[in-house]
Design an enzyme around this catalytic site. Structure first.
Site, PDB file in Angstrom:
ATOM      1  N   ARG A 178       0.826  -1.409  -0.114  1.00 43.50           N
ATOM      2  CA  ARG A 178       0.045   0.148   0.152  1.00 43.50           C
ATOM      3  C   ARG A 178       0.745   1.217  -0.125  1.00 43.50           C
ATOM      4  NH1 ARG A 178      -5.024  -1.647   0.093  1.00 43.50           N
ATOM      5  NH2 ARG A 178      -5.671  -3.489   1.442  1.00 43.50           N
ATOM      6  N   ASP A 179       0.382   2.091  -0.874  1.00 45.33           N
ATOM      7  CA  ASP A 179       1.195   3.518  -0.834  1.00 45.33           C
ATOM      8  C   ASP A 179       0.898   4.257   0.681  1.00 45.33           C
ATOM      9  OD1 ASP A 179       2.034   5.519  -3.473  1.00 45.33           O
ATOM     10  OD2 ASP A 179       1.527   6.565  -1.439  1.00 45.33           O
ATOM     11  N   HIS A 230       7.633   1.333 -10.828  1.00 45.08           N
ATOM     12  CA  HIS A 230       6.470   1.009 -10.054  1.00 45.08           C
ATOM     13  C   HIS A 230       5.077   1.334 -10.773  1.00 45.08           C
ATOM     14  CE1 HIS A 230       7.602   4.896  -8.860  1.00 45.08           C
ATOM     15  NE2 HIS A 230       6.461   5.229  -8.623  1.00 45.08           N
TER      16      HIS A 230
HETATM   17  P1  5GP Z   1       5.786   8.156  -8.007  1.00 43.97           P
HETATM   18  O1  5GP Z   1       5.434   9.698  -7.564  1.00 43.97           O
HETATM   19  O2  5GP Z   1       7.137   8.107  -8.018  1.00 43.97           O
HETATM   20  O3  5GP Z   1       4.968   7.877  -9.143  1.00 43.97           O
HETATM   21  O4  5GP Z   1       5.280   7.584  -6.821  1.00 43.97           O
HETATM   22  C1  5GP Z   1       5.987   7.159  -5.654  1.00 43.97           C
HETATM   23  C2  5GP Z   1       4.887   6.660  -4.639  1.00 43.97           C
HETATM   24  O5  5GP Z   1       5.617   6.218  -3.599  1.00 43.97           O
HETATM   25  C3  5GP Z   1       4.077   7.829  -4.045  1.00 43.97           C
HETATM   26  O6  5GP Z   1       2.867   7.948  -4.239  1.00 43.97           O
HETATM   27  C4  5GP Z   1       4.404   7.961  -2.599  1.00 43.97           C
HETATM   28  O7  5GP Z   1       3.512   8.135  -1.860  1.00 43.97           O
HETATM   29  C5  5GP Z   1       4.923   6.435  -2.187  1.00 43.97           C
HETATM   30  N1  5GP Z   1       6.019   6.409  -1.079  1.00 43.97           N
HETATM   31  C6  5GP Z   1       6.951   7.022  -0.999  1.00 43.97           C
HETATM   32  N2  5GP Z   1       7.777   6.712   0.063  1.00 43.97           N
HETATM   33  C7  5GP Z   1       6.986   5.460   0.538  1.00 43.97           C
HETATM   34  C8  5GP Z   1       7.385   4.600   1.557  1.00 43.97           C
HETATM   35  O8  5GP Z   1       8.210   4.693   2.403  1.00 43.97           O
HETATM   36  N3  5GP Z   1       6.323   3.693   1.587  1.00 43.97           N
HETATM   37  C9  5GP Z   1       5.381   3.254   0.764  1.00 43.97           C
HETATM   38  N4  5GP Z   1       4.358   2.343   1.130  1.00 43.97           N
HETATM   39  N5  5GP Z   1       5.198   4.203  -0.247  1.00 43.97           N
HETATM   40  C10 5GP Z   1       5.805   5.302  -0.314  1.00 43.97           C
END
Ligand code: 5GP
Length: 113
Positions: A28-29, A99
């Site tokens: 989960r995010d 991701h």
């Molecule tokens: P991006 O912005 O790279 O497409 O998505 C990265 C996602 O990773 C974001 O939605 C952010 O909330 C999530 N995220 C960042 N750090 C962590 C973490 O430590 N744990 C989890 N579960 N999600 C994270």
């Protein structure tokens, strides 16, 4: 490697892991933008879509199929969901590890970037 997703994969950092197999891990995010917000990440370190190569088709297809199964498991398959891969700075990517976002439900805030 200092990437937070790599730390989650190695168990150095905690995460609510929902699924794992030889190719991908899903959790989960930490800052969900909707009721269901799950990340499906590659187990191999790949910075982004830009680093994908011929031979990665099975991995990318598998990420989508795992998302489909998780959507079913979350009970959101029927009403629908979004699958999103942010790529690079202008694509809103903040974590440099491939991701796929699985997002379902009313958005709490709009997508960043
Ligand atoms: P991006 O912005 O790279 O497409 O998505 C990265 C996602 O990773 C974001 O939605 C952010 O909330 C999530 N995220 C960042 N750090 C962590 C973490 O430590 N744990 C989890 N579960 N999600 C994270």
């Amino acid at each position: 490697m200092s990437c937070i997703f790599w730390k989650i994969l190695t168990g150095e950092a905690p995460a609510n892991i929902l699924y794992r197999d030889e190719l991908v891990t899903a959790f989960r995010d930490i800052h969900p933008i909707a009721r269901t917000h799950i990340l499906i990440i590659s187990n191999r370190h790949i910075d982004s879509v830009n680093q994908l190569e011929p031979g990665d088709e099975a991995l990318v297809g598998h990420m989508v199929l795992v998302a489909k199964e998780l959507a079913k498991q979350e009970g959101v398959a029927e009403h629908g969901y979004r699958l999103m891969i942010n790529t690079g700075e202008h694509g809103g990517q903040t974590v440099p590890h491939l991701h796929l976002h699985l997002i379902a439900g009313k958005l709490a805030r709009f997508l960043m970037g």
